[in-house]
Scaffold this active site. Structure first.
Site, PDB file in Angstrom:
ATOM      1  CD  GLU A 221       8.674  -3.788  -6.922  1.00  0.00           C
ATOM      2  OE1 GLU A 221       8.247  -2.625  -7.067  1.00  0.00           O
ATOM      3  OE2 GLU A 221       8.052  -4.789  -7.313  1.00  0.00           O
TER       4      GLU A 221
ATOM      5  N   GLY B  80       4.469  -9.713  -9.571  1.00  0.00           N
ATOM      6  CA  GLY B  80       4.763  -9.555 -10.994  1.00  0.00           C
ATOM      7  C   GLY B  80       4.937 -10.860 -11.753  1.00  0.00           C
TER       8      GLY B  80
ATOM      9  N   GLY C 266      -0.297  -4.142  -8.069  1.00  0.00           N
ATOM     10  CA  GLY C 266       0.684  -3.492  -8.936  1.00  0.00           C
ATOM     11  C   GLY C 266       0.152  -3.372 -10.357  1.00  0.00           C
ATOM     12  N   GLY C 267       0.599  -4.271 -11.238  1.00  0.00           N
ATOM     13  CA  GLY C 267       0.291  -4.185 -12.661  1.00  0.00           C
ATOM     14  C   GLY C 267      -1.179  -3.975 -12.990  1.00  0.00           C
TER      15      GLY C 267
ATOM     16  CG  ASN D 208       3.080   0.165  -5.615  1.00  0.00           C
ATOM     17  OD1 ASN D 208       3.471   1.232  -6.094  1.00  0.00           O
ATOM     18  ND2 ASN D 208       3.911  -0.738  -5.108  1.00  0.00           N
ATOM     19  CD1 TRP D 209      -1.186   2.803 -10.289  1.00  0.00           C
ATOM     20  CD2 TRP D 209      -0.968   4.835 -11.210  1.00  0.00           C
ATOM     21  NE1 TRP D 209      -2.423   3.197 -10.755  1.00  0.00           N
ATOM     22  CE2 TRP D 209      -2.311   4.441 -11.325  1.00  0.00           C
ATOM     23  CE3 TRP D 209      -0.594   6.084 -11.706  1.00  0.00           C
ATOM     24  CZ2 TRP D 209      -3.288   5.230 -11.917  1.00  0.00           C
ATOM     25  CZ3 TRP D 209      -1.562   6.881 -12.303  1.00  0.00           C
ATOM     26  CH2 TRP D 209      -2.903   6.453 -12.407  1.00  0.00           C
ATOM     27  CE  LYS D 210       4.851  -2.964  -7.918  1.00  0.00           C
ATOM     28  NZ  LYS D 210       5.349  -4.323  -7.983  1.00  0.00           N
TER      29      LYS D 210
ATOM     30  CG  HIS E  52       6.991  -2.521  -2.479  1.00  0.00           C
ATOM     31  ND1 HIS E  52       7.784  -3.263  -3.325  1.00  0.00           N
ATOM     32  CD2 HIS E  52       5.709  -2.781  -2.838  1.00  0.00           C
ATOM     33  CE1 HIS E  52       7.003  -3.945  -4.162  1.00  0.00           C
ATOM     34  NE2 HIS E  52       5.734  -3.663  -3.883  1.00  0.00           N
TER      35      HIS E  52
ATOM     36  CB  SER F 158       0.268 -12.241  -9.299  1.00  0.00           C
ATOM     37  OG  SER F 158       1.605 -12.085  -9.745  1.00  0.00           O
TER      38      SER F 158
HETATM   39  P1  13P Z   1       1.810  -7.042  -8.968  1.00  0.00           P
HETATM   40  O1  13P Z   1       0.335  -6.873  -8.661  1.00  0.00           O
HETATM   41  O2  13P Z   1       2.199  -6.439 -10.285  1.00  0.00           O
HETATM   42  O3  13P Z   1       2.253  -8.450  -8.785  1.00  0.00           O
HETATM   43  O4  13P Z   1       2.613  -6.162  -7.878  1.00  0.00           O
HETATM   44  C1  13P Z   1       2.315  -6.339  -6.526  1.00  0.00           C
HETATM   45  C2  13P Z   1       3.001  -5.280  -5.757  1.00  0.00           C
HETATM   46  O5  13P Z   1       4.224  -5.286  -5.632  1.00  0.00           O
HETATM   47  C3  13P Z   1       2.176  -4.203  -5.191  1.00  0.00           C
HETATM   48  O6  13P Z   1       2.876  -3.432  -4.278  1.00  0.00           O
END
Ligand code: 13P
Length: 257
Positions: free
Chosen positions: A95, A174, A235-236, A10-12, A93, A214
């Site tokens: 967010e 995160g 994510g990251g 998920n590149w956000k 999600h 994470s």
């Molecule tokens: P991180 O891997 O950066 O913690 O993000 C997880 C996430 O929200 C994936 O959708």
């Protein structure tokens, strides 16, 4: 787990065309890890360019509107992301739930629209730190998931293929510190039981449940060893081919036997 592990990036809100080289590198590496299903959900603007070049990875969206079209300035429908080359969409999600006030009812409507547009859906759930500290995490997840999924008679017949659940505790996203193996095992077990209850024994047992929060190359193997973990929503660590494919490699190993 009979199905291939599913590793989704998920590149956000990260990525301009400069990131296309990273997507290419992920696609090339995915061709060497065929035991793992690798996908990325870039920002809307990169769905089509990545889809056009990708030979192995699936491309998805991070959200879609609950209607097919209309007077909704700035919104994008499931049919539109499918037209751009998306085969799946991430919905619910945390967010979006917190940053855009998305309710369970809205997420449910979006899921219905996405299925109708022919998309696969990764439906996210996850409790806050306060909910966990109050001892109500299990009850919260059961309620959130049940209320975010369309009713059984509104779901496509091939639901086990079309639906994936992602358990993403908000307090682990995160932060660099994932949930413990015990916490993941407990919640994935709860989600599995709920899926069997809602979808029946056969389909409910087949839906993959991803863990997110994470996940990194150095903790991925321990997470994939937990029962009922069918992959990860990353994510990251999905933003570079090196770290993302390090996670994919860890996912291929527990399933080698
Ligand atoms: P991180 O891997 O950066 O913690 O993000 C997880 C996430 O929200 C994936 O959708």
């Amino acid at each position: 787990m009979t199905r291939r592990p599913y590793i989704v990036g998920n590149w956000k809100m990260h990525g301009t065309r400069a990131m296309l080289s990273e997507a290419r590198a992920i696609d090339r590496a995915a061709q060497r890890h065929m035991k793992v299903e690798v996908a990325i959900a870039p920002p809307y603007t990169l769905i089509h360019p990545i889809h056009r070049e990708a030979e192995q990875i699936a491309v998805g969206a991070q959200d879609c509107h609950h209607e097919d079209g209309g007077a909704h300035t700035g919104d994008i429908s499931g049919a539109m992301v499918a037209d751009a080359g998306a085969s799946f969409v991430i919905l619910g999600h945390s967010e979006r739930r917190t940053g855009h006030g998305e309710s369970d009812a809205l997420v449910r409507a979006k899921a219905g629209a996405a299925f109708a547009a022919g998309l696969r859906v990764i439906l996210c759930c996850g409790e806050s730190a306060a909910t966990r500290e109050s001892g109500k995490a299990v009850a919260f997840i059961k309620r959130q998931l049940k209320a975010s999924l369309p009713a059984a008679d509104q779901l496509p017949a091939d639901i086990a293929d079309r639906l994936t659940i992602a358990y993403e505790p908000i307090w682990a996203i995160g932060t660099g510190t994932p949930a413990t193996a015990d916490d993941i095992a407990e919640m994935h077990g709860v989600i599995r039981a709920l899926l069997i209850d809602l979808l029946g024994a056969e389909q409910g047992a087949e839906v993959r449940i991803l863990y997110g929060g994470s996940v990194k190359p150095d903790n991925a193997a321990a997470i994939f060893a937990v029962s009922e973990v069918g992959g990860a929503l990353v994510g990251g660590a999905s933003l570079t081919a090196d770290s993302f494919m390090g996670i994919a490699l860890a996912a291929s190993e527990p399933f080698d036997g």
